[in-house]
Design a protein around this motif. Structure first.
Motif, PDB file in Angstrom:
ATOM      1  N   LYS A 169       0.756  -1.156   0.051  1.00 14.67           N
ATOM      2  CA  LYS A 169      -0.021   0.103   0.041  1.00 14.67           C
ATOM      3  C   LYS A 169       1.042   1.164  -0.221  1.00 14.67           C
ATOM      4  O   LYS A 169       1.764   1.364   0.858  1.00 14.67           O
ATOM      5  CB  LYS A 169      -0.900  -0.045   1.210  1.00 14.67           C
ATOM      6  CG  LYS A 169      -1.897   1.103   1.268  1.00 14.67           C
ATOM      7  CD  LYS A 169      -2.899   1.102   2.462  1.00 14.67           C
ATOM      8  CE  LYS A 169      -4.012   2.126   2.359  1.00 14.67           C
ATOM      9  NZ  LYS A 169      -4.887   2.087   3.261  1.00 14.67           N
ATOM     10  N   CYS A 170       0.568   2.053  -0.693  1.00 21.87           N
ATOM     11  CA  CYS A 170       1.165   3.730  -1.064  1.00 21.87           C
ATOM     12  C   CYS A 170       0.734   4.206   0.186  1.00 21.87           C
ATOM     13  O   CYS A 170      -0.499   4.397   0.602  1.00 21.87           O
ATOM     14  CB  CYS A 170       0.943   4.310  -2.309  1.00 21.87           C
ATOM     15  SG  CYS A 170       1.533   5.851  -2.221  1.00 21.87           S
ATOM     16  N   GLN A 171       1.753   4.639   0.957  1.00 21.70           N
ATOM     17  CA  GLN A 171       1.414   5.298   2.450  1.00 21.70           C
ATOM     18  C   GLN A 171       1.000   6.698   1.907  1.00 21.70           C
ATOM     19  O   GLN A 171       0.522   7.672   2.846  1.00 21.70           O
ATOM     20  CB  GLN A 171       2.589   5.629   3.162  1.00 21.70           C
ATOM     21  CG  GLN A 171       2.940   4.032   3.676  1.00 21.70           C
ATOM     22  CD  GLN A 171       1.851   3.369   4.291  1.00 21.70           C
ATOM     23  OE1 GLN A 171       1.667   3.654   5.385  1.00 21.70           O
ATOM     24  NE2 GLN A 171       1.229   2.324   3.847  1.00 21.70           N
ATOM     25  N   VAL A 172       1.300   7.331   0.612  1.00 20.81           N
ATOM     26  CA  VAL A 172       0.753   8.607   0.454  1.00 20.81           C
ATOM     27  C   VAL A 172      -0.527   8.727  -0.231  1.00 20.81           C
ATOM     28  O   VAL A 172      -1.376   9.725   0.500  1.00 20.81           O
ATOM     29  CB  VAL A 172       1.733   9.103  -0.700  1.00 20.81           C
ATOM     30  CG1 VAL A 172       1.384  10.636  -1.144  1.00 20.81           C
ATOM     31  CG2 VAL A 172       3.257   9.273  -0.262  1.00 20.81           C
ATOM     32  N   CYS A 173      -0.888   7.937  -1.053  1.00 18.08           N
ATOM     33  CA  CYS A 173      -2.155   8.006  -1.723  1.00 18.08           C
ATOM     34  C   CYS A 173      -3.262   6.722  -1.450  1.00 18.08           C
ATOM     35  O   CYS A 173      -4.227   6.841  -1.641  1.00 18.08           O
ATOM     36  CB  CYS A 173      -2.215   8.409  -3.248  1.00 18.08           C
ATOM     37  SG  CYS A 173      -1.595   6.856  -4.224  1.00 18.08           S
ATOM     38  N   GLY A 174      -2.765   5.813  -0.848  1.00 17.77           N
ATOM     39  CA  GLY A 174      -3.494   4.492  -0.638  1.00 17.77           C
ATOM     40  C   GLY A 174      -3.682   3.703  -1.961  1.00 17.77           C
ATOM     41  O   GLY A 174      -4.384   2.493  -1.750  1.00 17.77           O
ATOM     42  N   TYR A 175      -2.835   3.787  -2.827  1.00 18.60           N
ATOM     43  CA  TYR A 175      -3.068   2.766  -3.840  1.00 18.60           C
ATOM     44  C   TYR A 175      -2.286   1.451  -3.533  1.00 18.60           C
ATOM     45  O   TYR A 175      -1.411   1.493  -2.812  1.00 18.60           O
ATOM     46  CB  TYR A 175      -2.025   3.450  -5.094  1.00 18.60           C
ATOM     47  CG  TYR A 175      -1.928   2.430  -6.095  1.00 18.60           C
ATOM     48  CD1 TYR A 175      -2.961   2.697  -7.300  1.00 18.60           C
ATOM     49  CD2 TYR A 175      -0.685   1.545  -6.216  1.00 18.60           C
ATOM     50  CE1 TYR A 175      -2.947   1.668  -8.498  1.00 18.60           C
ATOM     51  CE2 TYR A 175      -0.786   0.678  -7.662  1.00 18.60           C
ATOM     52  CZ  TYR A 175      -1.734   0.795  -8.655  1.00 18.60           C
ATOM     53  OH  TYR A 175      -1.682  -0.173  -9.733  1.00 18.60           O
ATOM     54  N   ILE A 176      -2.984   0.315  -4.034  1.00 19.62           N
ATOM     55  CA  ILE A 176      -2.837  -0.844  -3.682  1.00 19.62           C
ATOM     56  C   ILE A 176      -2.181  -1.615  -5.072  1.00 19.62           C
ATOM     57  O   ILE A 176      -2.328  -1.823  -6.063  1.00 19.62           O
ATOM     58  CB  ILE A 176      -3.844  -1.822  -3.082  1.00 19.62           C
ATOM     59  CG1 ILE A 176      -4.677  -1.018  -2.002  1.00 19.62           C
ATOM     60  CG2 ILE A 176      -3.494  -3.347  -2.717  1.00 19.62           C
ATOM     61  CD1 ILE A 176      -4.391  -1.570  -0.694  1.00 19.62           C
TER      62      ILE A 176
ATOM     63  N   LYS B 225       7.667   3.161  -8.675  1.00 16.55           N
ATOM     64  CA  LYS B 225       7.093   4.230  -8.323  1.00 16.55           C
ATOM     65  C   LYS B 225       5.527   4.267  -8.330  1.00 16.55           C
ATOM     66  O   LYS B 225       4.887   3.364  -9.095  1.00 16.55           O
ATOM     67  CB  LYS B 225       7.536   5.584  -8.774  1.00 16.55           C
ATOM     68  CG  LYS B 225       7.457   5.479 -10.397  1.00 16.55           C
ATOM     69  CD  LYS B 225       7.655   7.065 -10.571  1.00 16.55           C
ATOM     70  CE  LYS B 225       7.085   7.175 -12.294  1.00 16.55           C
ATOM     71  NZ  LYS B 225       6.987   8.362 -12.709  1.00 16.55           N
ATOM     72  N   CYS B 226       4.929   4.824  -7.530  1.00 21.04           N
ATOM     73  CA  CYS B 226       3.321   4.652  -7.563  1.00 21.04           C
ATOM     74  C   CYS B 226       2.634   5.263  -8.845  1.00 21.04           C
ATOM     75  O   CYS B 226       2.864   6.091  -9.071  1.00 21.04           O
ATOM     76  CB  CYS B 226       2.915   5.382  -6.335  1.00 21.04           C
ATOM     77  SG  CYS B 226       1.117   5.351  -6.156  1.00 21.04           S
ATOM     78  N   PRO B 227       1.900   4.319  -9.378  1.00 19.80           N
ATOM     79  CA  PRO B 227       1.322   4.602 -10.621  1.00 19.80           C
ATOM     80  C   PRO B 227       0.186   5.865 -10.317  1.00 19.80           C
ATOM     81  O   PRO B 227       0.041   6.480 -11.369  1.00 19.80           O
ATOM     82  CB  PRO B 227       0.449   3.337 -11.088  1.00 19.80           C
ATOM     83  CG  PRO B 227       0.927   2.396 -10.090  1.00 19.80           C
ATOM     84  CD  PRO B 227       1.646   2.944  -8.987  1.00 19.80           C
ATOM     85  N   LYS B 228      -0.230   6.063  -9.214  1.00 21.71           N
ATOM     86  CA  LYS B 228      -1.290   7.064  -9.055  1.00 21.71           C
ATOM     87  C   LYS B 228      -0.773   8.209  -8.534  1.00 21.71           C
ATOM     88  O   LYS B 228      -1.086   9.301  -9.187  1.00 21.71           O
ATOM     89  CB  LYS B 228      -2.220   6.327  -7.787  1.00 21.71           C
ATOM     90  CG  LYS B 228      -3.531   7.343  -7.640  1.00 21.71           C
ATOM     91  CD  LYS B 228      -4.578   6.669  -6.985  1.00 21.71           C
ATOM     92  CE  LYS B 228      -5.768   7.729  -6.571  1.00 21.71           C
ATOM     93  NZ  LYS B 228      -5.621   8.176  -5.298  1.00 21.71           N
ATOM     94  N   CYS B 229       0.207   8.269  -7.722  1.00 21.80           N
ATOM     95  CA  CYS B 229       0.699   9.574  -7.326  1.00 21.80           C
ATOM     96  C   CYS B 229       2.273   9.913  -7.599  1.00 21.80           C
ATOM     97  O   CYS B 229       2.716  10.944  -7.182  1.00 21.80           O
ATOM     98  CB  CYS B 229       0.371  10.001  -5.761  1.00 21.80           C
ATOM     99  SG  CYS B 229       1.500   8.961  -4.774  1.00 21.80           S
ATOM    100  N   GLY B 230       2.891   9.062  -7.917  1.00 18.38           N
ATOM    101  CA  GLY B 230       4.226   9.046  -8.357  1.00 18.38           C
ATOM    102  C   GLY B 230       5.186   8.682  -7.094  1.00 18.38           C
ATOM    103  O   GLY B 230       6.479   9.106  -7.164  1.00 18.38           O
TER     104      GLY B 230
END
Ligand SMILES: [Zn+2]
Length: 111
Positions: free
Chosen positions: A5-12, A21-26
């Motif tokens: 889980k991305c701790q910045v935006c919650g993307y799983i 890197k997170c595909p949602k927030c980078g």
């Protein structure tokens, strides 16, 4: 399969390792935390419930269409009475499901 889980935006992310890197927030890889088995199970169950609610919504929308067709045809008062009850039930239940899904999203339950 592990869940991250991305701790910045919650993307799983699902996979043996977190993404570069997170595909949602980078956010970088380091921002991903592996979910415990218990947390992962809760996420999967929440997603399944969400999916089932969507399925129920589709069935209710179909019921609404059918009821409206019967009302429009207006063959006899008995049929129209039942169709009005079906319509009322479908509309009320659709609204209840929508309200419930919105509550879940606010709580971040699907994350
Ligand atoms: Zn993110």
């Amino acid at each position: 399969m592990a869940l991250w889980k991305c701790q910045v935006c919650g993307y799983i992310h699902e996979g043996p390792e977190p993404p570069e890197k997170c595909p949602k927030c980078g956010a970088p890889k380091e921002k991903f935390k592996q979910l415990s088995d218990q947390e992962a199970e809760l996420v999967l169950r929440s997603r399944k419930t969400n999916y089932l609610h969507m399925k129920a919504l589709n069935i209710l929308r179909e019921l609404l269409e059918v009821a409206e067709e019967i009302i429009k045809d207006n063959l006899d008062p008995g049929c129209v009475k039942i169709a009005n009850e079906e319509k009322e039930f479908a509309i009320t239940t659709i609204q209840k499901i929508m309200a419930e899904l919105e509550t879940h999203m606010k709580k971040g339950k699907w994350g």
